[in-house]
Each structure stands twice: as structure tokens, then as C-alpha cells.
Design a protein around this motif. Structure first.
Motif, PDB file in Angstrom:
ATOM      1  N   ALA A  34       1.334  -1.502   0.087  1.00  0.00           N
ATOM      2  CA  ALA A  34       0.186  -0.139   0.347  1.00  0.00           C
ATOM      3  C   ALA A  34       0.486   0.729   0.228  1.00  0.00           C
ATOM      4  N   CYS A  35       0.534   2.357  -0.819  1.00  0.00           N
ATOM      5  CA  CYS A  35       0.941   3.333  -0.808  1.00  0.00           C
ATOM      6  C   CYS A  35       0.468   4.932  -0.619  1.00  0.00           C
TER       7      CYS A  35
ATOM      8  N   HIS B  18      -2.949   0.470  -4.081  1.00  0.00           N
ATOM      9  CA  HIS B  18      -2.047  -0.185  -4.068  1.00  0.00           C
ATOM     10  C   HIS B  18      -1.399  -1.818  -4.874  1.00  0.00           C
ATOM     11  N   GLY B  19      -1.099  -2.705  -4.763  1.00  0.00           N
ATOM     12  CA  GLY B  19      -0.729  -3.471  -5.615  1.00  0.00           C
ATOM     13  C   GLY B  19       0.613  -4.799  -5.061  1.00  0.00           C
ATOM     14  N   ARG B  20       1.018  -5.185  -5.430  1.00  0.00           N
ATOM     15  CA  ARG B  20       1.299  -6.568  -5.251  1.00  0.00           C
ATOM     16  C   ARG B  20       2.642  -6.735  -5.482  1.00  0.00           C
ATOM     17  N   ILE B  21       3.437  -7.246  -5.095  1.00  0.00           N
ATOM     18  CA  ILE B  21       4.941  -7.123  -5.319  1.00  0.00           C
ATOM     19  C   ILE B  21       5.812  -8.918  -5.271  1.00  0.00           C
TER      20      ILE B  21
ATOM     21  N   ASP C 134      -6.378   2.011  -7.733  1.00  0.00           N
ATOM     22  CA  ASP C 134      -5.766   2.718  -6.858  1.00  0.00           C
ATOM     23  C   ASP C 134      -6.787   2.609  -5.577  1.00  0.00           C
ATOM     24  N   GLY C 135      -7.084   3.290  -3.986  1.00  0.00           N
ATOM     25  CA  GLY C 135      -7.219   2.914  -2.871  1.00  0.00           C
ATOM     26  C   GLY C 135      -6.456   2.181  -1.911  1.00  0.00           C
ATOM     27  N   ASP C 136      -6.268   2.851  -0.847  1.00  0.00           N
ATOM     28  CA  ASP C 136      -5.702   2.013   0.008  1.00  0.00           C
ATOM     29  C   ASP C 136      -5.754  -0.114   0.182  1.00  0.00           C
ATOM     30  N   ASP C 137      -5.174  -0.490   1.203  1.00  0.00           N
ATOM     31  CA  ASP C 137      -5.165  -1.725   1.480  1.00  0.00           C
ATOM     32  C   ASP C 137      -4.671  -1.547   2.704  1.00  0.00           C
ATOM     33  N   PRO C 138      -5.688  -1.842   3.484  1.00  0.00           N
ATOM     34  CA  PRO C 138      -5.510  -1.463   5.073  1.00  0.00           C
ATOM     35  C   PRO C 138      -4.765  -3.118   5.482  1.00  0.00           C
ATOM     36  N   LYS C 139      -4.897  -4.215   4.788  1.00  0.00           N
ATOM     37  CA  LYS C 139      -4.321  -5.752   5.399  1.00  0.00           C
ATOM     38  C   LYS C 139      -2.949  -5.644   4.307  1.00  0.00           C
ATOM     39  N   ALA C 140      -2.549  -4.281   3.647  1.00  0.00           N
ATOM     40  CA  ALA C 140      -0.764  -4.907   3.442  1.00  0.00           C
ATOM     41  C   ALA C 140       0.332  -5.377   3.868  1.00  0.00           C
ATOM     42  N   LYS C 141       1.404  -5.909   3.557  1.00  0.00           N
ATOM     43  CA  LYS C 141       2.142  -6.348   4.107  1.00  0.00           C
ATOM     44  C   LYS C 141       3.546  -5.409   4.409  1.00  0.00           C
ATOM     45  N   ILE C 142       3.510  -4.444   3.179  1.00  0.00           N
ATOM     46  CA  ILE C 142       4.318  -3.835   3.166  1.00  0.00           C
ATOM     47  C   ILE C 142       3.471  -2.506   2.844  1.00  0.00           C
ATOM     48  N   ALA C 143       3.193  -1.611   3.764  1.00  0.00           N
ATOM     49  CA  ALA C 143       2.862   0.275   3.684  1.00  0.00           C
ATOM     50  C   ALA C 143       4.025   1.409   3.600  1.00  0.00           C
ATOM     51  N   LEU C 144       3.219   2.194   2.634  1.00  0.00           N
ATOM     52  CA  LEU C 144       4.334   3.223   2.276  1.00  0.00           C
ATOM     53  C   LEU C 144       3.219   4.498   2.718  1.00  0.00           C
TER      54      LEU C 144
END
Length: 112
Positions: free
Chosen positions: A36-37, A47-50, A60-70
Motif C-alpha cells: 500500500a502506498c 495498492h498492488g503486489r510485489i 487506486d485505493g488503500d489496502d489496510p491489510k497490506a504487508k508493506i505500507a509506505l
């Protein structure tokens, strides 16, 4: 202050750069995490996936459960992507905040 569209474009440019480098990094970096950025001054997020050295599924949009948050400002995001702002100095000066597992941070640093 940069616009939402400029931030989106910067992240797409980052994704394209990672895609071009993926073949050389894939062997060295085993990282498959959600990202999440958050753009603090625009109150927006992406948000996306690496995975496999690539940034994919960027949307577009947030991912509150993202493992990496910038989290950063729009101008600092653009500077990071352009290479005008070093990630390490940005984090130590608190212009950028990255929340992630310490091992993921080391792997992420190798990607950027």
C-alpha cells in the motif's frame, strides 16, 4: 504539491522500471507481498503486489491489510521514483514511513 494523477503515473513508472529489472533481480529476491502506498497530503492511496521483482496489480485505493505500507507526501513520492530522494535518507529524516517486516525491508531495499 503533486496531483493524484502524477502520483499514479510515478508508481506506474516505478512498476515499469521494476519490470525491466525483474529478470536480474528475481534470482536474488524472493518477495511476494501486498503493498500500500499512502499519499498523506492528498489523502489518497494506491495498492498492488510485489512479486518476482515486479510491482503488479497496481490500482487506486488503500489496502489496510497490506504487508508493506509506505506513507509519504506526493512530492516526496515523485522525488523517490525519479531518484532525486534516497530511500534510506528519506526514511531516517521521516519524510517517508515504511511499515514492514525487517526482512522484507531488506529485500525491498535491493529492489529499489
Amino acid at each position: 504539491m503533486a496531483s493524484v494523477d502524477e502520483c499514479r503515473q510515478a508508481l506506474q513508472e516505478l512498476a515499469a522500471r521494476l519490470d525491466r529489472n525483474a529478470e536480474t533481480v528475481r534470482e536474488r529476491i524472493d518477495l511476494d507481498r501486498t503493498l500500500a502506498c499512502r499519499i498523506t497530503d492528498l489523502d489518497t492511496a494506491f495498492h498492488g503486489r510485489i512479486t518476482g521483482g515486479r510491482l503488479v496489480e497496481l490500482t487506486d485505493g488503500d489496502d489496510p491489510k497490506a504487508k508493506i505500507a509506505l506513507s509519504t507526501s506526493s512530492d516526496d513520492l515523485l522525488a523517490l521514483v525519479r531518484g532525486d530522494l534516497d530511500v534510506t535518507s528519506a526514511v531516517t529524516s521521516r519524510r517517508v514511513s515504511i511499515k514492514a517486516n525487517p526482512f522484507d525491508l531488506l529485500k525491498l531495499r535491493k529492489l529499489l
